[in-house]
Design a protein around this motif. Structure first.
Motif, PDB file in Angstrom:
ATOM      1  N   GLY A 265      -9.255 -21.961  25.500  1.00  0.00           N
ATOM      2  CA  GLY A 265      -9.063 -20.825  26.244  1.00  0.00           C
ATOM      3  C   GLY A 265      -8.115 -20.054  25.660  1.00  0.00           C
ATOM      4  O   GLY A 265      -7.766 -18.915  25.989  1.00  0.00           O
ATOM      5  N   ILE A 266      -7.415 -20.659  24.701  1.00  0.00           N
ATOM      6  CA  ILE A 266      -6.187 -20.169  23.978  1.00  0.00           C
ATOM      7  C   ILE A 266      -6.690 -19.526  22.880  1.00  0.00           C
ATOM      8  O   ILE A 266      -6.931 -20.091  21.900  1.00  0.00           O
ATOM      9  N   LEU A 267      -6.763 -18.208  22.852  1.00  0.00           N
ATOM     10  CA  LEU A 267      -7.339 -17.309  21.651  1.00  0.00           C
ATOM     11  C   LEU A 267      -6.282 -17.453  20.652  1.00  0.00           C
ATOM     12  O   LEU A 267      -5.031 -17.762  20.726  1.00  0.00           O
ATOM     13  N   GLN A 268      -6.753 -17.052  19.267  1.00  0.00           N
ATOM     14  CA  GLN A 268      -6.231 -17.312  18.004  1.00  0.00           C
ATOM     15  C   GLN A 268      -4.550 -16.370  18.120  1.00  0.00           C
ATOM     16  O   GLN A 268      -3.936 -16.839  17.625  1.00  0.00           O
ATOM     17  N   ASP A 269      -5.000 -15.114  18.535  1.00  0.00           N
ATOM     18  CA  ASP A 269      -3.654 -14.386  18.592  1.00  0.00           C
ATOM     19  C   ASP A 269      -2.732 -14.722  19.659  1.00  0.00           C
ATOM     20  O   ASP A 269      -1.407 -14.545  19.170  1.00  0.00           O
ATOM     21  N   GLN A 270      -3.258 -15.569  20.657  1.00  0.00           N
ATOM     22  CA  GLN A 270      -2.003 -15.920  21.550  1.00  0.00           C
ATOM     23  C   GLN A 270      -1.401 -17.293  20.711  1.00  0.00           C
ATOM     24  O   GLN A 270      -0.065 -17.394  20.762  1.00  0.00           O
ATOM     25  N   ARG A 271      -2.070 -17.850  19.865  1.00  0.00           N
ATOM     26  CA  ARG A 271      -1.679 -19.053  19.167  1.00  0.00           C
ATOM     27  C   ARG A 271      -0.347 -18.583  18.168  1.00  0.00           C
ATOM     28  O   ARG A 271       0.510 -19.094  18.084  1.00  0.00           O
ATOM     29  N   ASP A 272      -1.073 -17.734  17.416  1.00  0.00           N
ATOM     30  CA  ASP A 272      -0.352 -16.926  16.459  1.00  0.00           C
ATOM     31  C   ASP A 272       1.183 -16.393  17.189  1.00  0.00           C
ATOM     32  O   ASP A 272       2.155 -16.555  16.474  1.00  0.00           O
ATOM     33  N   GLN A 273       1.125 -15.501  18.214  1.00  0.00           N
ATOM     34  CA  GLN A 273       2.196 -15.286  18.837  1.00  0.00           C
ATOM     35  C   GLN A 273       3.167 -16.264  19.175  1.00  0.00           C
ATOM     36  O   GLN A 273       4.393 -16.309  19.211  1.00  0.00           O
ATOM     37  N   MET A 274       2.619 -17.498  19.875  1.00  0.00           N
ATOM     38  CA  MET A 274       3.454 -18.601  20.121  1.00  0.00           C
ATOM     39  C   MET A 274       4.041 -19.193  19.211  1.00  0.00           C
ATOM     40  O   MET A 274       5.543 -19.574  18.995  1.00  0.00           O
ATOM     41  N   MET A 275       3.356 -19.339  17.574  1.00  0.00           N
ATOM     42  CA  MET A 275       4.152 -19.702  16.669  1.00  0.00           C
ATOM     43  C   MET A 275       5.112 -18.995  15.931  1.00  0.00           C
ATOM     44  O   MET A 275       6.246 -19.422  15.909  1.00  0.00           O
ATOM     45  N   SER A 276       4.810 -17.403  16.226  1.00  0.00           N
ATOM     46  CA  SER A 276       6.089 -16.688  15.827  1.00  0.00           C
ATOM     47  C   SER A 276       7.184 -16.706  16.722  1.00  0.00           C
ATOM     48  O   SER A 276       8.314 -16.568  16.358  1.00  0.00           O
ATOM     49  N   GLU A 277       7.041 -17.070  18.072  1.00  0.00           N
ATOM     50  CA  GLU A 277       7.916 -17.033  19.089  1.00  0.00           C
ATOM     51  C   GLU A 277       8.803 -18.400  18.737  1.00  0.00           C
ATOM     52  O   GLU A 277      10.185 -18.051  18.512  1.00  0.00           O
ATOM     53  N   ALA A 278       8.259 -19.537  18.521  1.00  0.00           N
ATOM     54  CA  ALA A 278       8.900 -20.526  18.184  1.00  0.00           C
ATOM     55  C   ALA A 278       9.592 -20.316  16.819  1.00  0.00           C
ATOM     56  O   ALA A 278      10.867 -20.875  16.821  1.00  0.00           O
ATOM     57  N   ILE A 279       9.278 -19.751  15.872  1.00  0.00           N
ATOM     58  CA  ILE A 279      10.067 -19.538  14.387  1.00  0.00           C
ATOM     59  C   ILE A 279      11.064 -18.409  14.875  1.00  0.00           C
ATOM     60  O   ILE A 279      12.276 -18.640  14.375  1.00  0.00           O
ATOM     61  N   ARG A 280      10.699 -17.416  15.570  1.00  0.00           N
ATOM     62  CA  ARG A 280      12.167 -16.415  15.806  1.00  0.00           C
ATOM     63  C   ARG A 280      13.103 -17.112  16.636  1.00  0.00           C
ATOM     64  O   ARG A 280      14.279 -16.841  16.162  1.00  0.00           O
ATOM     65  N   LEU A 281      12.697 -17.965  17.715  1.00  0.00           N
ATOM     66  CA  LEU A 281      13.968 -18.593  18.389  1.00  0.00           C
ATOM     67  C   LEU A 281      14.728 -19.325  17.412  1.00  0.00           C
ATOM     68  O   LEU A 281      16.020 -19.327  17.502  1.00  0.00           O
ATOM     69  N   GLN A 282      14.324 -20.180  16.372  1.00  0.00           N
ATOM     70  CA  GLN A 282      14.976 -20.745  15.533  1.00  0.00           C
ATOM     71  C   GLN A 282      15.746 -19.872  14.921  1.00  0.00           C
ATOM     72  O   GLN A 282      17.052 -20.223  14.437  1.00  0.00           O
ATOM     73  N   SER A 283      15.276 -18.763  14.078  1.00  0.00           N
ATOM     74  CA  SER A 283      16.011 -18.051  13.508  1.00  0.00           C
ATOM     75  C   SER A 283      17.348 -17.428  13.869  1.00  0.00           C
ATOM     76  O   SER A 283      18.127 -17.051  13.225  1.00  0.00           O
ATOM     77  N   GLU A 284      17.130 -17.073  15.332  1.00  0.00           N
ATOM     78  CA  GLU A 284      18.158 -16.512  15.989  1.00  0.00           C
ATOM     79  C   GLU A 284      19.106 -17.402  16.504  1.00  0.00           C
ATOM     80  O   GLU A 284      20.307 -17.076  16.631  1.00  0.00           O
ATOM     81  N   GLY A 285      19.010 -18.818  16.238  1.00  0.00           N
ATOM     82  CA  GLY A 285      19.943 -19.822  16.429  1.00  0.00           C
ATOM     83  C   GLY A 285      19.933 -20.393  17.967  1.00  0.00           C
ATOM     84  O   GLY A 285      19.725 -19.629  18.876  1.00  0.00           O
ATOM     85  N   LEU A 286      19.906 -21.528  18.310  1.00  0.00           N
ATOM     86  CA  LEU A 286      19.608 -22.106  19.541  1.00  0.00           C
ATOM     87  C   LEU A 286      20.927 -23.199  19.742  1.00  0.00           C
ATOM     88  O   LEU A 286      21.462 -23.512  18.762  1.00  0.00           O
ATOM     89  N   ASN A 287      21.378 -23.172  20.853  1.00  0.00           N
ATOM     90  CA  ASN A 287      22.461 -24.358  21.321  1.00  0.00           C
ATOM     91  C   ASN A 287      21.882 -25.566  21.036  1.00  0.00           C
ATOM     92  O   ASN A 287      21.544 -26.232  22.188  1.00  0.00           O
ATOM     93  N   LEU A 288      21.954 -26.101  20.100  1.00  0.00           N
ATOM     94  CA  LEU A 288      21.125 -27.310  19.730  1.00  0.00           C
ATOM     95  C   LEU A 288      22.269 -28.642  19.703  1.00  0.00           C
ATOM     96  O   LEU A 288      21.965 -29.766  19.450  1.00  0.00           O
TER      97      LEU A 288
END
Length: 288
Positions: A265-288
């Motif tokens: 039920g998770i469409l491909q564009d949703q999957r792509d958006q989720m992956m893009s979000e994960a990469i974006r969060l890492q690029s912005e820096g996290l309190n790791l």
């Protein structure tokens, strides 16, 4: 050898559970998950952008229950796990496990499922079942911009003794590296964090990774680049199972149908958006 013995142990557990009472190891999985009101998901929590560890619950991260270090897990795998927990109507718990211990943890009922960037290879299918794939990617080589590898275009360019290339222990990445880049100087490390550290200290010239991992490190720092290989053309020969990622479940798990229903039920564009979000969060820096 360590990974080999772990897989053998997992296979023995599978045979044992399947023979006890004449039912499969996962025959009561869905009922047990529903009754507990919790689905316990195992992952490495150290494989960006699929899963990582951070200090806070920012952006929807989920607390790591075991070991209880007070830290949180997030990434593409956690996003998928949250959708599965929601579909089942239960709470999500994250268990941090070494990659080579995930199948054993599953077959000894420590966790209910593996969502950890794990590919459904034929070898692993002997020990556990897998859902439909929830991601598929090309294998590339992460390197530094000042490395000789940066100008490579295909496997032939990389297959030289002077090039030191590594991959994570127990993965298809390592298997492909040994078999298809046999002329280079290859090595292995237990985690991607160690691979990255070896690259930073110039112990290696590059390491095998999936494209999202390469994009993540390249977005974090302009020191890095990657060799843009394409599976089965300029890159590694690989089957769909080798480069796709799926949820790992006990043999005969009754949770499989519900999980597949959720994933489908998770469409491909949703999957792509989720992956893009994960990469974006890492690029912005996290309190790791």
């Amino acid at each position: 050898m360590k990974r080999f013995l772990t897989l053998i142990f997992a296979l023995l557990l599978t045979v044992c559970f399947a023979s006890c009472g004449g039912q499969s190891a996962g025959a009561k999985d869905l009922d047990n998950i529903k009754e507990a009101g919790v689905i316990r998901i195992g992952m490495e929590c150290n494989y960006k952008p699929f899963n990582w560890t951070q200090n806070t619950s920012d952006n929807g991260a989920v607390k790591i229950v075991k070991p209880d270090t007070g830290k949180y897990a997030y990434g593409y795998d956690v996003m998928i796990a949250k959708k599965i927990a929601e579909a089942l109507g239960v709470k999500l718990e994250i268990y941090m496990c070494d990659f080579d211990g995930l199948i054993t943890s599953l077959n000894t009922n420590v966790i209910d499922a593996v969502i950890a960037g794990m590919s459904p290879t034929e070898e692993r299918k002997k020990a556990i079942d897998f859902s439909s794939p929830y991601y598929s990617s090309n294998l590339v080589i992460v390197t530094k911009k000042n490395s000789a590898l940066k100008d490579c275009k295909n496997l032939n360019d990389l297959n030289k003794k002077e090039y030191k290339i590594a991959a994570q222990t127990g993965t298809f990445h390592l298997k492909a590296l040994k078999a298809q880049l046999s002329d280079c100087t290859y090595s292995q490390a237990d985690t991607f964090a160690l691979l990255q550290a070896q690259l930073d200290s110039m112990v290696i010239d590059g390491y095998v990774a999936e494209l999202p991992t390469a994009l993540t490190y390249c977005s974090i720092s302009n020191e890095y680049t990657y060799v843009p290989l394409v599976n089965n053309t300029t890159g590694f020969k690989a089957t769909d199972a080798d480069v796709s990622i799926a949820v790992g479940l006990r043999k005969g798990s009754t949770a499989l149908a519900k999980i597949n229903e959720c994933l489908n039920g998770i469409l491909q564009d949703q999957r792509d958006q989720m992956m893009s979000e994960a990469i974006r969060l890492q690029s912005e820096g996290l309190n790791l």
